[in-house]
Design an enzyme around this catalytic site. Structure first.
Site, PDB file in Angstrom:
ATOM      1  N   HIS A 160       0.835  -1.205   0.000  1.00 44.54           N
ATOM      2  CA  HIS A 160       0.000   0.000   0.000  1.00 44.54           C
ATOM      3  C   HIS A 160       0.868   1.253   0.000  1.00 44.54           C
ATOM      4  O   HIS A 160       2.043   1.200   0.325  1.00 44.54           O
ATOM      5  CB  HIS A 160      -0.923   0.026   1.229  1.00 44.54           C
ATOM      6  CG  HIS A 160      -2.091  -0.911   1.107  1.00 44.54           C
ATOM      7  ND1 HIS A 160      -2.002  -2.245   1.412  1.00 44.54           N
ATOM      8  CD2 HIS A 160      -3.370  -0.699   0.713  1.00 44.54           C
ATOM      9  CE1 HIS A 160      -3.168  -2.823   1.203  1.00 44.54           C
ATOM     10  NE2 HIS A 160      -4.028  -1.903   0.779  1.00 44.54           N
ATOM     11  N   LYS A 164      -0.730   4.921   4.499  1.00 44.98           N
ATOM     12  CA  LYS A 164      -1.709   4.016   5.133  1.00 44.98           C
ATOM     13  C   LYS A 164      -1.307   3.805   6.592  1.00 44.98           C
ATOM     14  O   LYS A 164      -0.152   3.502   6.886  1.00 44.98           O
ATOM     15  CB  LYS A 164      -1.772   2.679   4.392  1.00 44.98           C
ATOM     16  CG  LYS A 164      -2.827   1.743   4.965  1.00 44.98           C
ATOM     17  CD  LYS A 164      -3.061   0.551   4.062  1.00 44.98           C
ATOM     18  CE  LYS A 164      -4.030  -0.452   4.665  1.00 44.98           C
ATOM     19  NZ  LYS A 164      -5.379   0.101   4.875  1.00 44.98           N
TER      20      LYS A 164
END
Ligand code: NAP
Length: 270
Positions: A160, A164
């Site tokens: 990600h 995040k």
């Protein structure tokens, strides 16, 4: 007359986290749906937010106060893409005021899920909570469950963007839990085992490795190993648009629910 009936039946939507990356996508997506009406946005960052980056004419006045927004705007649905520390308070407020919830914010624990379930029952309205609204990702989880019946060694790599907050991702945890349900032997074998720190976090006997880098959006590989073969199931969300068909589906379906649904897969015909 016909026009009036159509307008009256449009689903009134408020977006919490309206100034955020996902929130802005939801503003644009809702504003393009003929059966939905974007009635407001809430965010800790107040101010004017463009509704649709592809158009220059529309702005939404985003405010901080959820209670007064819900009281004033009387939405049918609140969509929440905020922060793990904020989402439960928002959901308690909305469900308590009779507003259905579609929750994409990740990082919710089992206790939070139980509480949402109880609140839905108490208030007789629905909620949809999904750690991943990308339909392709839901299919990846389903395929991983299917493969788990035949491959007993598996690991997950989830990748990600570097902003995040939670790790492992909600999708990776859910994938591993689904695989553990299918392959109980692996989950039981792992339950009493040692946990080498450099080998990722083990969920139900499936090790999850989390990568955080700028340039990434949301990606996941599920790798299965067997004698002489490796099976890789991979899904890539290349842009945040990938989540919007799932969010729109959830907004429509939550209108007919009187309980909480956890996972987009329960709204799909799989
Ligand atoms: P983001 O850009 O940081 O947006 C979150 C927004 O919510 C920010 O503007 C934040 O303000 C605001 N916020 C924080 N607390 C709030 C509160 N109490 N009330 C209202 N707004 C509040 O993050 P994002 O990338 O959009 O992601 C949001 C969440 O969605 C994360 O949990 C992420 O993991 C999740 N997500 C889920 C899916 C899915 O398919 N389910 C897909 C992508 C992302 P500040 O920045 O000032 O704190």
């Amino acid at each position: 007359m016909e026009m009036k009936t159509e307008k009256a039946s449009r689903i009134r939507v408020v977006v919490a986290g309206a100034a955020g990356r996902m929130g802005r996508q939801v503003l644009a997506a809702v504003s393009r749906e003929p059966d939905m009406e974007l009635v407001g946005g809430v965010d800790v960052r107040e101010g004017r937010v463009p509704i649709d980056a592809e158009r220059t004419d529309g702005f939404l006045e985003v405010t901080r106060d959820l209670v007064s927004s819900l009281t004033r705007l009387r939405p049918d649905v609140m969509v929440d893409f905020t922060h793990p520390a904020a989402v439960m308070e928002n959901v308690r407020t909305a469900l308590g005021m009779g507003v259905r919830c579609v929750v994409g914010t990740t990082g919710l624990g089992a206790q939070d899920i139980d509480e949402i379930d109880r609140l839905c029952h108490r208030n007789g309205i629905g909620a949809v909570v999904a750690p991943n609204f990308a339909i392709g990702a839901v299919l990846m989880m389903k395929f991983a469950e299917m493969a788990s019946r035949y491959f007993h060694a598996a690991e997950i790599i989830e990748l990600h963007h570097d902003r995040k907050i939670d790790a492992p991702s909600g999708t990776a945890i859910k994938t591993a839990q689904g695989m553990a349900r299918v392959d109980r032997a692996r989950a039981e074998a792992a339950a009493g085992g040692e946990e080498p720190l450099a080998r990722g976090e083990s969920v139900g006997g499936v090790r999850i490795h989390s990568v955080r880098l700028p340039g990434l959006v949301a990606h996941q590989e599920v790798l299965f190993g067997g004698p002489g073969q490796v099976l890789t199931i991979r899904h890539d969300s290349i842009s945040r648009e990938s989540f919007m068909p799932g969010v729109m589906l959830a907004i429509r379906r939550v209108m007919d629910l009187d309980h909480a649904v956890f996972g987009l897969e329960h709204l799909l015909d799989l």
